[in-house]
Design an enzyme around this catalytic site. Sequence first.
Site, mmCIF file in Angstrom:
data_model
loop_
_atom_site.group_PDB
_atom_site.id
_atom_site.type_symbol
_atom_site.label_atom_id
_atom_site.label_comp_id
_atom_site.label_asym_id
_atom_site.label_seq_id
_atom_site.Cartn_x
_atom_site.Cartn_y
_atom_site.Cartn_z
ATOM 1 N N GLN A 172 43.754 34.441 28.119
ATOM 2 C CA GLN A 172 44.962 35.345 28.657
ATOM 3 C C GLN A 172 46.412 34.087 28.235
ATOM 4 O OE1 GLN A 172 46.399 36.475 32.236
ATOM 5 N NE2 GLN A 172 45.369 38.559 31.426
ATOM 6 N N TYR A 205 54.547 39.325 36.295
ATOM 7 C CA TYR A 205 54.618 37.963 35.528
ATOM 8 C C TYR A 205 56.161 38.642 35.061
ATOM 9 C CZ TYR A 205 50.529 36.462 37.952
ATOM 10 O OH TYR A 205 49.794 36.785 39.287
ATOM 11 N N GLY A 259 36.130 42.630 37.434
ATOM 12 C CA GLY A 259 36.840 41.168 38.036
ATOM 13 C C GLY A 259 35.830 40.641 39.049
ATOM 14 N N ARG A 260 36.132 41.115 40.555
ATOM 15 C CA ARG A 260 35.274 40.059 41.934
ATOM 16 C C ARG A 260 34.035 40.815 41.388
ATOM 17 N NH1 ARG A 260 38.172 43.225 46.117
ATOM 18 N NH2 ARG A 260 38.732 44.728 44.297
#
Length: 391
Positions: free
Chosen positions: A108, A193, A340-341
């Site tokens: 990424q 971002y 994710g988590r």
Amino acid sequence: MAITTNKFPHLAGSTQLGALTIRNKTIMASLTRNRSVPTTIPNDVNVEYYTQRAKESGAGLILSEGTLIAQQGTEWPHAPGIWDEEHAAGWKKVTDAVHAEGNQIVAQLWHTGRVCHTDMDEQKKSGDPVWGPSNVPARGGEGTFRHLPGKPGHIVPTALPDPTYVLDQYTHAAKMAKLAGFDGVEIHSANGYLIDQFLSDIANIRTDKWGGSVENRIRFGLEAVKRAIDVWGADRVGIKLSPGGGYNDAYNSTKEGRIETFKAYITELDTLGLAYIQLSNYNEWGDPKHGGVPQGYALDMISTFGDLLKNTKFIVNGDYTAESAEKVLAETHAEAVVFGRAYIGNPDFYQRVQEGTPLNEDVMQLYYGGKDGDIRAGYTDYPFSPEVFAN
């Protein structure tokens, strides 16, 4: 150990994302873990972490943690970079280990833009200011840069005089990712971002060809993707989007304007023949809520944008459980689900859910770094299920 039970059949089985054949439909998300010590170069503990999650019991595809395309003073000390051959060599150890497990890993590519700080060590070493599309700071963020005296928040960025300066960094980083042995790259165009900042009519107040109209505000993101395509070919390039906004003060002046912007952006991205587009759901916990008012919009990503994708498969991300992931795969044309988590504390997440093994809980306690100088703590010390561990 072979996985013999498929409690969630839609998560099972391989699928194709461009040139990438993935062996199951659970994808490991990009997870910033702050473990590339002592600087920003991947180390042997990073190798161990990715190897654990690349095993047959784990992810169908791994997305690397956000990997910086240039030295930047982010809130994440020891996040890895990919801006030179030394970083590529560090990452090569990771990719070799992932491939040895029969898995694949995508880098990424990440530029954080205005949510950096000039006083962070890496920013000072770079010799660059903190770039943004315009000199408009993100609001709030007090305590974001907790490693600096006074734990300051966001600063006023310097408007990029010529955005091609950073686009050239995307090209170079894509080449370094290829040198590092990755199987593709994903452009990080989400979460407030740099690319997301260009998309915003609040963060981006330029009057040149990079700002103003929707067509101009989507230009930078499209050009970054095209730079990656020039290096990799479209079928090994993906992109991550968070149309709902919120995180890092990412928002547009109106909900309608944000939807219009992302519809135009996704429509153009769909023409490029990408491996996939990752659509991330709005997360309330990541919204700064200035004055108690949310900055993002709880859009239904699939119903709002899914039908725009005529040529590109999409994957979804955002607080999915195995149960909700199975449902979204069964009822929509999403191709896979990004977790994710769950992958922080469960390197064997896929096997656990398919066989009904309870998940490791309390996975966030050491999310931002190790404990007492031990970078493995809360990183590579989460147990496999007994069946996996025995093999």
